[in-house]
Write a protein that holds these residues in place. Sequence first.
Motif, PDB file in Angstrom:
ATOM      1  N   ILE A 186      71.608  51.822  23.375  1.00  0.00           N
ATOM      2  CA  ILE A 186      72.318  52.464  24.481  1.00  0.00           C
ATOM      3  C   ILE A 186      72.821  51.362  25.407  1.00  0.00           C
ATOM      4  CG2 ILE A 186      72.217  54.129  26.361  1.00  0.00           C
ATOM      5  CD1 ILE A 186      71.612  55.422  23.726  1.00  0.00           C
ATOM      6  N   VAL A 187      74.119  51.356  25.669  1.00  0.00           N
ATOM      7  CA  VAL A 187      74.710  50.374  26.578  1.00  0.00           C
ATOM      8  C   VAL A 187      75.047  51.099  27.878  1.00  0.00           C
ATOM      9  CG1 VAL A 187      76.565  48.720  26.969  1.00  0.00           C
ATOM     10  CG2 VAL A 187      75.643  49.050  24.658  1.00  0.00           C
ATOM     11  N   ALA A 188      74.204  50.942  28.885  1.00  0.00           N
ATOM     12  CA  ALA A 188      74.454  51.545  30.198  1.00  0.00           C
ATOM     13  C   ALA A 188      75.475  50.669  30.920  1.00  0.00           C
ATOM     14  CB  ALA A 188      73.155  51.649  30.989  1.00  0.00           C
ATOM     15  N   ASN A 189      76.693  51.152  31.001  1.00  0.00           N
ATOM     16  CA  ASN A 189      77.828  50.357  31.452  1.00  0.00           C
ATOM     17  C   ASN A 189      78.191  50.680  32.905  1.00  0.00           C
ATOM     18  OD1 ASN A 189      79.899  48.481  31.049  1.00  0.00           O
ATOM     19  ND2 ASN A 189      81.331  50.017  30.282  1.00  0.00           N
ATOM     20  N   LYS A 190      79.078  49.881  33.461  1.00  0.00           N
ATOM     21  CA  LYS A 190      79.616  50.061  34.816  1.00  0.00           C
ATOM     22  C   LYS A 190      78.521  49.893  35.874  1.00  0.00           C
ATOM     23  CE  LYS A 190      83.445  52.910  33.213  1.00  0.00           C
ATOM     24  NZ  LYS A 190      84.345  54.037  33.491  1.00  0.00           N
ATOM     25  N   GLU A 191      77.652  48.934  35.650  1.00  0.00           N
ATOM     26  CA  GLU A 191      76.537  48.683  36.565  1.00  0.00           C
ATOM     27  C   GLU A 191      77.014  48.371  37.974  1.00  0.00           C
ATOM     28  OE1 GLU A 191      72.320  46.197  36.216  1.00  0.00           O
ATOM     29  OE2 GLU A 191      74.103  45.495  35.158  1.00  0.00           O
ATOM     30  N   ASP A 192      78.221  47.814  38.089  1.00  0.00           N
ATOM     31  CA  ASP A 192      78.758  47.462  39.402  1.00  0.00           C
ATOM     32  C   ASP A 192      79.080  48.688  40.244  1.00  0.00           C
ATOM     33  OD1 ASP A 192      80.731  47.810  37.304  1.00  0.00           O
ATOM     34  OD2 ASP A 192      82.252  47.373  38.823  1.00  0.00           O
ATOM     35  N   ARG A 193      79.108  49.894  39.622  1.00  0.00           N
ATOM     36  CA  ARG A 193      79.450  51.121  40.345  1.00  0.00           C
ATOM     37  C   ARG A 193      78.230  52.003  40.627  1.00  0.00           C
ATOM     38  NH1 ARG A 193      85.014  52.168  40.147  1.00  0.00           N
ATOM     39  NH2 ARG A 193      86.084  50.193  39.804  1.00  0.00           N
ATOM     40  N   TRP A 194      77.059  51.607  40.187  1.00  0.00           N
ATOM     41  CA  TRP A 194      75.895  52.473  40.324  1.00  0.00           C
ATOM     42  C   TRP A 194      75.379  52.520  41.752  1.00  0.00           C
ATOM     43  CZ3 TRP A 194      72.418  50.340  35.777  1.00  0.00           C
ATOM     44  CH2 TRP A 194      73.111  50.495  34.568  1.00  0.00           C
ATOM     45  N   GLN A 195      74.800  53.666  42.113  1.00  0.00           N
ATOM     46  CA  GLN A 195      74.045  53.822  43.345  1.00  0.00           C
ATOM     47  C   GLN A 195      72.575  54.028  42.975  1.00  0.00           C
ATOM     48  OE1 GLN A 195      75.576  53.417  46.267  1.00  0.00           O
ATOM     49  NE2 GLN A 195      77.555  53.187  45.228  1.00  0.00           N
ATOM     50  N   ALA A 196      71.722  54.075  43.976  1.00  0.00           N
ATOM     51  CA  ALA A 196      70.282  54.213  43.724  1.00  0.00           C
ATOM     52  C   ALA A 196      69.972  55.482  42.921  1.00  0.00           C
ATOM     53  CB  ALA A 196      69.519  54.219  45.047  1.00  0.00           C
ATOM     54  N   ASP A 197      70.682  56.575  43.212  1.00  0.00           N
ATOM     55  CA  ASP A 197      70.449  57.822  42.488  1.00  0.00           C
ATOM     56  C   ASP A 197      70.807  57.686  41.009  1.00  0.00           C
ATOM     57  OD1 ASP A 197      69.586  58.982  44.791  1.00  0.00           O
ATOM     58  OD2 ASP A 197      71.414  60.139  45.166  1.00  0.00           O
ATOM     59  N   ASP A 198      71.841  56.906  40.715  1.00  0.00           N
ATOM     60  CA  ASP A 198      72.242  56.713  39.329  1.00  0.00           C
ATOM     61  C   ASP A 198      71.164  55.957  38.551  1.00  0.00           C
ATOM     62  OD1 ASP A 198      74.815  57.872  39.856  1.00  0.00           O
ATOM     63  OD2 ASP A 198      75.400  55.952  40.753  1.00  0.00           O
ATOM     64  N   ILE A 199      70.588  54.957  39.190  1.00  0.00           N
ATOM     65  CA  ILE A 199      69.524  54.182  38.548  1.00  0.00           C
ATOM     66  C   ILE A 199      68.309  55.060  38.294  1.00  0.00           C
ATOM     67  CG2 ILE A 199      67.964  52.217  38.836  1.00  0.00           C
ATOM     68  CD1 ILE A 199      70.153  50.902  40.562  1.00  0.00           C
ATOM     69  N   ALA A 200      67.989  55.907  39.255  1.00  0.00           N
ATOM     70  CA  ALA A 200      66.838  56.801  39.087  1.00  0.00           C
ATOM     71  C   ALA A 200      67.071  57.782  37.946  1.00  0.00           C
ATOM     72  CB  ALA A 200      66.573  57.550  40.396  1.00  0.00           C
ATOM     73  N   ARG A 201      68.279  58.327  37.851  1.00  0.00           N
ATOM     74  CA  ARG A 201      68.583  59.266  36.762  1.00  0.00           C
ATOM     75  C   ARG A 201      68.522  58.563  35.411  1.00  0.00           C
ATOM     76  NH1 ARG A 201      72.739  60.669  40.362  1.00  0.00           N
ATOM     77  NH2 ARG A 201      72.329  62.607  41.498  1.00  0.00           N
ATOM     78  N   LEU A 202      69.016  57.332  35.359  1.00  0.00           N
ATOM     79  CA  LEU A 202      68.971  56.575  34.108  1.00  0.00           C
ATOM     80  C   LEU A 202      67.533  56.330  33.677  1.00  0.00           C
ATOM     81  CD1 LEU A 202      70.364  54.998  31.852  1.00  0.00           C
ATOM     82  CD2 LEU A 202      70.398  52.997  33.371  1.00  0.00           C
ATOM     83  N   GLN A 203      66.678  55.956  34.622  1.00  0.00           N
ATOM     84  CA  GLN A 203      65.277  55.714  34.298  1.00  0.00           C
ATOM     85  C   GLN A 203      64.601  56.987  33.802  1.00  0.00           C
ATOM     86  OE1 GLN A 203      63.892  54.079  38.017  1.00  0.00           O
ATOM     87  NE2 GLN A 203      64.408  51.978  37.440  1.00  0.00           N
ATOM     88  N   GLN A 204      64.902  58.106  34.448  1.00  0.00           N
ATOM     89  CA  GLN A 204      64.324  59.379  34.021  1.00  0.00           C
ATOM     90  C   GLN A 204      64.828  59.762  32.636  1.00  0.00           C
ATOM     91  OE1 GLN A 204      65.374  62.740  36.468  1.00  0.00           O
ATOM     92  NE2 GLN A 204      63.644  63.962  35.766  1.00  0.00           N
ATOM     93  N   TRP A 205      66.123  59.599  32.398  1.00  0.00           N
ATOM     94  CA  TRP A 205      66.709  59.922  31.100  1.00  0.00           C
ATOM     95  C   TRP A 205      66.116  59.046  29.997  1.00  0.00           C
ATOM     96  CZ3 TRP A 205      70.096  63.776  29.802  1.00  0.00           C
ATOM     97  CH2 TRP A 205      70.712  63.707  28.550  1.00  0.00           C
ATOM     98  N   GLN A 206      65.910  57.770  30.331  1.00  0.00           N
ATOM     99  CA  GLN A 206      65.325  56.867  29.342  1.00  0.00           C
ATOM    100  C   GLN A 206      63.908  57.312  28.967  1.00  0.00           C
ATOM    101  OE1 GLN A 206      64.779  52.829  30.659  1.00  0.00           O
ATOM    102  NE2 GLN A 206      64.511  52.042  28.594  1.00  0.00           N
TER     103      GLN A 206
END
Length: 325
Positions: free
Chosen positions: A149-169
């Motif tokens: 899985i390539v989680a892309n567009k890291e330069d556009r993420w907010q804290a909520d996006d990181i939390a959702r990604l961690q939960q999804w992972q």
Amino acid sequence: MTRVNLITGFLGSGKTTTLLHLLAHKPANENWAVLVNEFGEIGIDGALLAESGAVLKEIPGGCMCCVNGLPMQVGLNMLLKQQKPDRLLIEPTGLGHPKQILTMLTAEVYQPWLDLRATLTLLDPRQLADDRVRENENFRDQLAAADIIVANKEDRWQADDIARLQQWQEQALADRTLVTTQFGHIDPTLLDRPRLNQRALPDAHHHHAHRAAPSLLSALHLEGSARWRRAVNQGQGYAGCGWVFDADTTFDTVGILEWARLAPVKRVKGVMRIKEGLVSINRQDSDFHIETRQTMPPDSRIELIHDSEADWNLLQQSLLKLRLS
């Protein structure tokens, strides 16, 4: 044998940008090919990848796995026979389902010719906040099919996006490699990772309108003295409309950029001739990226995709007014 990688990902996840990055790092002594499919018949990615140094084959107008996979088989067979590539990168449409493509690539007839390596799936974690995307069967199954899985567009993420990604992972991706990046800049050695993900995928439920012959293997082009053409497409719960203009047509620079930025659709992608040369346009929702280029394509192409029918005639009317010649 030809090493093969499937590069998947939902609309706007950054597949084409990632492909351009990978192709820029192609070993000089290797012959690479790209088999690319788009939702519509316009063929934007073909124009973007044309100068990449790889052999390109387009399958526009839907998804590779429709019509019993015939367009996919024809395109694949042509590439293998004519080009004999060392590596083949396959980019299905962001609205495509991976099952039939993977089934075809692992079929007994291709065993002597293909060495299927890791499947890479691009993910923009911000899409995890969109119920319509998250519940889309193609989105889910693209991630399910991935080895990496390539989680892309890291330069556009907010804290909520990181939390959702961690939960999804933790819930869905725990047994797969996850890499994070921006602008599709991934380590090319990921392509040589083995294909380890053997999980069974459900069959896709296609809702796709076909108007072109299934053997069509090139993007929409102009015929005779036509200055422009339009093509519409609908399927997988989305609708699209695209236009192609001849090489003598140029567009007002500010006007075409504002038209693309303000169009009431989810997705805009194009390669357009302007007075200054060429501009590539890539918009996903409010993300708007433009890039000027010097190499001129044989025409201008732009496509819009939305999650419902849009007023294509009104959008076309305003687009045509932006022509300078």
